[in-house]
Design an enzyme around this catalytic site. Structure first.
Site, PDB file in Angstrom:
ATOM      1  N   CYS A 171      -4.929   2.530  -3.235  1.00 37.93           N
ATOM      2  CA  CYS A 171      -3.677   3.187  -2.941  1.00 37.93           C
ATOM      3  C   CYS A 171      -2.733   2.176  -3.152  1.00 37.93           C
ATOM      4  O   CYS A 171      -1.738   1.947  -2.290  1.00 37.93           O
ATOM      5  CB  CYS A 171      -3.765   3.577  -1.385  1.00 37.93           C
ATOM      6  N   HIS A 228       0.967  -1.270  -0.101  1.00 43.20           N
ATOM      7  CA  HIS A 228      -0.130   0.086  -0.105  1.00 43.20           C
ATOM      8  C   HIS A 228       0.809   1.376  -0.066  1.00 43.20           C
ATOM      9  O   HIS A 228       1.929   1.146   0.627  1.00 43.20           O
ATOM     10  CB  HIS A 228      -0.875   0.087   1.191  1.00 43.20           C
ATOM     11  N   ASP A 287       3.376  -4.394   8.016  1.00 38.62           N
ATOM     12  CA  ASP A 287       2.162  -3.428   7.744  1.00 38.62           C
ATOM     13  C   ASP A 287       0.946  -4.355   8.096  1.00 38.62           C
ATOM     14  O   ASP A 287       0.554  -5.269   7.240  1.00 38.62           O
ATOM     15  CB  ASP A 287       2.138  -2.944   6.586  1.00 38.62           C
ATOM     16  N   LYS A 327     -10.063   0.201  10.445  1.00 35.96           N
ATOM     17  CA  LYS A 327     -10.383  -1.041   9.679  1.00 35.96           C
ATOM     18  C   LYS A 327     -10.628  -2.382  10.638  1.00 35.96           C
ATOM     19  O   LYS A 327     -10.908  -3.254  10.046  1.00 35.96           O
ATOM     20  CB  LYS A 327      -8.979  -1.331   8.766  1.00 35.96           C
ATOM     21  N   GLN A 365      -4.329  -4.701   7.320  1.00 35.70           N
ATOM     22  CA  GLN A 365      -5.271  -5.475   6.876  1.00 35.70           C
ATOM     23  C   GLN A 365      -5.357  -6.921   7.542  1.00 35.70           C
ATOM     24  O   GLN A 365      -6.280  -7.628   7.762  1.00 35.70           O
ATOM     25  CB  GLN A 365      -5.044  -5.981   5.463  1.00 35.70           C
TER      26      GLN A 365
HETATM   27  C1  LIG Z   1      -2.195  -2.818   3.620  1.00 35.60           C
HETATM   28  C2  LIG Z   1      -2.644  -1.332   4.021  1.00 35.60           C
HETATM   29  N1  LIG Z   1      -1.739  -0.832   4.675  1.00 35.60           N
HETATM   30  C3  LIG Z   1      -1.785   0.503   5.137  1.00 35.60           C
HETATM   31  C4  LIG Z   1      -2.985   1.259   5.005  1.00 35.60           C
HETATM   32  C5  LIG Z   1      -3.238   2.832   5.345  1.00 35.60           C
HETATM   33  O1  LIG Z   1      -4.076   2.856   6.652  1.00 35.60           O
HETATM   34  P1  LIG Z   1      -4.575   4.010   7.288  1.00 35.60           P
HETATM   35  O2  LIG Z   1      -5.097   4.783   6.000  1.00 35.60           O
HETATM   36  O3  LIG Z   1      -5.436   3.726   8.274  1.00 35.60           O
HETATM   37  O4  LIG Z   1      -3.296   4.808   7.572  1.00 35.60           O
HETATM   38  C6  LIG Z   1      -4.055   0.521   4.408  1.00 35.60           C
HETATM   39  C7  LIG Z   1      -5.500   1.150   4.341  1.00 35.60           C
HETATM   40  O5  LIG Z   1      -5.677   2.022   3.566  1.00 35.60           O
HETATM   41  C8  LIG Z   1      -3.787  -0.840   3.921  1.00 35.60           C
HETATM   42  O6  LIG Z   1      -4.898  -1.777   3.251  1.00 35.60           O
END
Ligand SMILES: Cc1ncc(COP(=O)(O)O)c(C=O)c1O
Ligand SMILES: Cc1ncc(COP(=O)(O)O)c(C=O)c1O
Lengths: 410, 160, 410, 160
Positions: free
Chosen positions: C367, C123, C199, C225, C202
């Site tokens: 993203c 992401h 990370d 999430k 998810q």
């Molecule tokens: C795999 C992953 N990493 C990072 C993020 C970023 O999360 P956040 O927008 O809550 O910082 C997301 C979600 O958008 C995600 O799906």
């Protein structure tokens, strides 16, 4: 008083809380304010009817969430009289707002030997980011001293500002209550070639502010002190500055394109809002400024002036010999934060004893240790007012202090 | 709901108003250590004179709230004349007294271990500080003196 | 299925919402999940009975707020099986967590030519912070490629990790659904002398995770999430690392002492929590992980496996010739995010038409633009499941897609 | 509540399925410009041949959703043969068509100014895109082609 406080109190559910069977007398709003039902309902309503991530979905509730989030930005912009909605960057709190400036504008423009001018009454949030830059790259901090009546001593302001790159200053002290007259200071700073960052954490809740009138370049505000939820605040900056600043946090939303070998940034303000933002909190913030606008910021201010005068007089009358107040006596140049020492009783003990009567006051250094050293005190007790406080609350404070005196009397 | 009288026992106020062993000692032979609570600004200054394995003299200074100052005063009276081992046992016992409540709250221990620390140690006046555990924010006030003592003892045991 | 979804649905007030007179079929939880009453009530309860700033007040409600805030930290620590509560730093979201590592650990330890290994399925949140360091100081990024069945291609992992300083990798792809087996990867990275950032944005909502088992050094999670509120997330890191890292944002709370000429930092984790934190949000996050624990993460996972299998089969049966799915077909190695292309109909149009039936899906690059380029698609449609979804929701998706096909048929 | 038929008028789907003027042109004499919507990845490629003050040929390429592609196709048909001034007038009129709704929402204007932009301009098929304003997220899809046209006209007016 110009506010109907009895009616306002009904909007704040926590004020029905009893502590030790007494009604809550909340006098710590300078630390964080309580929240009206309108703010809680705005957030709850989002979560119960329209919650979805913003800026990305095509479907109905995502669109509703996005519109509510962006409408909140417009409300905050209007509240501080920003010229453009896009000049508002949502952040977690005032601390993050100031750090954002230090990391982006600061690390681009401040180099060894460059001067940042602060005042001796700053909160740690407007000191530590600059100390970090002093440590990291040798910028130099200069401090505007205080007068005997706890105001800025501007005698040498010309010299202090000479050659400076930034004036970073609070619009209202969270310890002394002192209101600083930003406009003339900002114009002097600009004349000297410095930009101006205003810490409006305490001013925005209590005064009608106008970032244009101030002639400021950056302004930091924090929702939780102005009836809004925790977890949200805003940085306002002139659009040209925001556009010239490099990004701060990297991730989704702040980009236009990402390739394996580089990225391009989104438009302002989204360039500075990486990741999923504090959506419900922004919406709660919008509801908070609307609530304040409905009260009228001029009335908020005059209510506070009257209540502060009443309390200062009552403290004088009842406990004048025991109490030393740190802050201006002229209510025209101060807000409703009243810091004091009680002879022979430590601030911590005062606060503890007051809690027996459900009177909530702060004890400590109020995140302003350099100021404490200037004042020559290790800690003070601070009572602070907001729209839901009235003379009965001030009376409760004075009564509880009188009881504390008796309790600790030898 | 705990009341003020649980916190501010008469004996505590007495130590606060008339701290025992207040003063300074020349260093050396005394060892000076300082404790600091950054949240409220409380300070404890502690002078220890250790001869052989015994704490032969103690003086205290600093400033702070009634709990931190009373605890410092009581600590000074309690360790004076004790052996180093006894002093360390007192520290453990005092900390146990302070943290039984904390650990129960977090569900990490049933307090039995802590009770063991207390068994057989005469805390005397110090027991009056037990009421502090009902006011969790104030526990740090009460323990400041003891952390400073521990630091002092550690420093004198490692000859510098 | 192992979860009583009918009962769970009752816990989510938004599911009573009607869109175009149809019941809401929310299939965008990979972007952000909906919130159960338990989470909303935890926050509301705080604001209505105990709200005050944390860590500073002596009075009763300040103590209650502080205890609830710190108890939330303990709950989050327990949920991901952190050894110590103090290893949890509250941040705004996963994006901030990763940026915190890049700014503090990264800017201390990564220098020109140093290698950070990512995967092609990251992401933007786990790409852009490293691209910023590449731009700023010339670190080098290496990318773990994908296999034909959308998993990590580990053929050359030895070479990729050789000499690397950091492996930064997602535990579950938000586009493909792919679950990465972190443990062995982390051990390989450690053997090569690299630290490991996971990370878990998810993974944490959907799998029982154990930061110890993973052998990770840094783990980023994001509350919104995983049934929690917006505006809060957590960085977990091994205590020694947190202690060695310089501070990130400067201000109140993160300091031990501040003087005009310098400052000292507070203990971890507070050293990284400058300013007033997202108090209510942390407490809501705590309530969210408690809710998930009560469901049981193993049941959450097996529910998702079954629902994903059911949906993949249904899509195949009904629309197999029209739909190309990007992600593993083996439900044992994937989560419930299903990304696909629909022949002849753009993702945006799919999402728009599905909204007519109150079916909420995401359309776009999610993203993950570098991944999109690897896949050779400009945008996909993504449906994703969570604990409140059932076969009826999957059926609604398939029906709505069939309708979309008809609508756009020439 | 607006329905799908407001958005996806038959004429729009027709342009989507059978885009007009699709293709490429040699550059020069044609001028090529590209537009890009980072949120959804939509792309518009536009070839303009301008002779004197007239748009004598137009070709389009790119990919994206039905709204962006139909809007591009309609735009190509609308500007072909027009003078530069007429083309610019069309851009203003089209943007006005798209933003009447937006500006009303934000309470900034009563739409009167925008209505003025529309008066006297024959939008023809393009009027079918008016339904898009009821779907604010899709407005960017519809305007992409027009922003690209504006960019293209700006570039050909400043001989490089
Ligand atoms: C795999 C992953 N990493 C990072 C993020 C970023 O999360 P956040 O927008 O809550 O910082 C997301 C979600 O958008 C995600 O799906
Ligand atoms: C003057 C001033 N500046 C900055 C801050 C920091 O605000 P926050 O903690 O919301 O970042 C405060 C409040 O604590 C304050 O009173």
């Amino acid at each position: 008083m110009s506010l109907d406080v009895a009616k306002i109190k009904l909007d704040f559910p926590i004020l029905e809380r009893k502590v030790h069977d007494k009604r809550l007398v909340y006098l710590d709003s300078a630390s964080s304010s309580e929240k009206p039902t309108a703010v809680l309902d705005a957030m709850d309503h989002l979560y119960r009817t329209s919650y979805a991530n913003v800026h990305r979905g095509v479907y109905t509730i995502a669109d509703e969430s996005t519109q509510a989030y962006e409408a909140a930005r417009a409300k905050v912009a209007r509240f501080i009289k920003a010229r453009q909605t896009e000049e508002i960057v949502f952040v977690r709190n005032a601390t993050e707002a100031i750090n954002l400036v230090a990391y982006t504008w600061g690390r681009t423009n401040l180099h060894e030997g460059d001067v940042v001018v602060l005042s001796e009454m700053e909160h740690h949030a407007n000191i530590v980011p600059w100390l970090m830059l002093a440590e990291e790259r040798g910028i130099v901090l200069r401090w505007i001293p205080l007068t005997a009546d706890f105001r800025l001593d501007l005698t040498s302001i010309g010299e202090l500002l000479r050659g400076a790159k930034l004036l970073a200053i609070t619009a209202m002290s969270n310890v002394l209550g002192t209101i600083n007259d930003i406009g003339p200071l900002a114009r002097a700073a600009h004349a000297a070639g410095a930009l101006v960052l205003v810490d409006a954490s305490q001013a925005a809740p209590h005064l009608s502010i106008d970032v244009q009138d101030w002639d400021a370049d950056f302004v930091a505000i924090t929702a939780h002190k102005m009836l809004g939820p925790s977890g949200i605040g805003a940085l306002w900056a002139r659009r040209e500055l925001l556009e010239a600043m490099p990004p701060f946090l990297g991730g989704g939303e702040m980009i236009r394109d990402v390739r394996k070998d580089g990225f391009t940034t989104n438009d302002v303000p989204w360039k500075f809002e990486a990741g999923t933002p504090a959506i419900a909190e922004a919406i709660g913030f919008g509801a908070a400024v609307e609530y304040l606008e409905a009260l009228g910021m001029d009335d908020v201010r005059s209510h506070e002036v009257e209540l502060t005068r009443y309390t200062l007089d009552a403290l004088d009358d009842r406990l004048g010999e025991k109490i030393t107040i740190y802050g201006p006596r002229d209510v025209a140049v101060r807000g409703g934060a009243i810091s004091f020492l009680f002879e022979g009783i430590h601030a911590h003990d005062i606060s503890q004893v007051l809690d027996e009567d459900a009177v909530c006051v702060r004890a400590g250094h109020h995140c302003a240790k350099p100021l404490m050293r200037v004042l020559g005190v290790p800690a003070t007790t601070r009572a602070s007012f907001y729209v839901y406080n009235d003379q009965a609350d001030a009376d409760a404070l004075v009564e509880a202090l009188a009881k504390a005196e008796k309790f600790f009397a030898p | 709901m705990p009341g003020l009288e649980d916190l501010y026992r008469e004996i505590i106020l007495d130590h606060y108003r008339s701290p025992r062993n207040r003063g300074e000692l020349p260093t050396p032979p005394a060892h000076k250590s300082e404790g600091f609570n950054p949240l409220c600004g409380d300070e404890v200054v502690l002078y220890l004179v250790v001869e052989g394995d015994k704490v032969v003299d103690v003086k205290i200074g600093g400033q702070g709230c009634s709990i931190s100052q009373a605890s410092t005063s009581m600590m000074s009276a309690a360790v004076k004349g004790k052996t180093l081992a006894e002093a360390r046992q007192l520290i453990s016992a005092f900390k146990a007294l302070m943290s039984i409540h904390e650990s129960k709250l977090e569900g990490e221990s049933d307090g039995a271990d802590l009770q063991a620390e207390l068994d057989g140690v005469a805390l005397g006046d110090l027991e009056a500080l037990q009421g502090v555990v009902k006011f969790p924010v104030r526990i740090k006030c009460a323990t400041l003196a003891w952390n400073t003592l521990q630091q002092g003892l550690d420093e004198v045991s490692v000859p510098s």
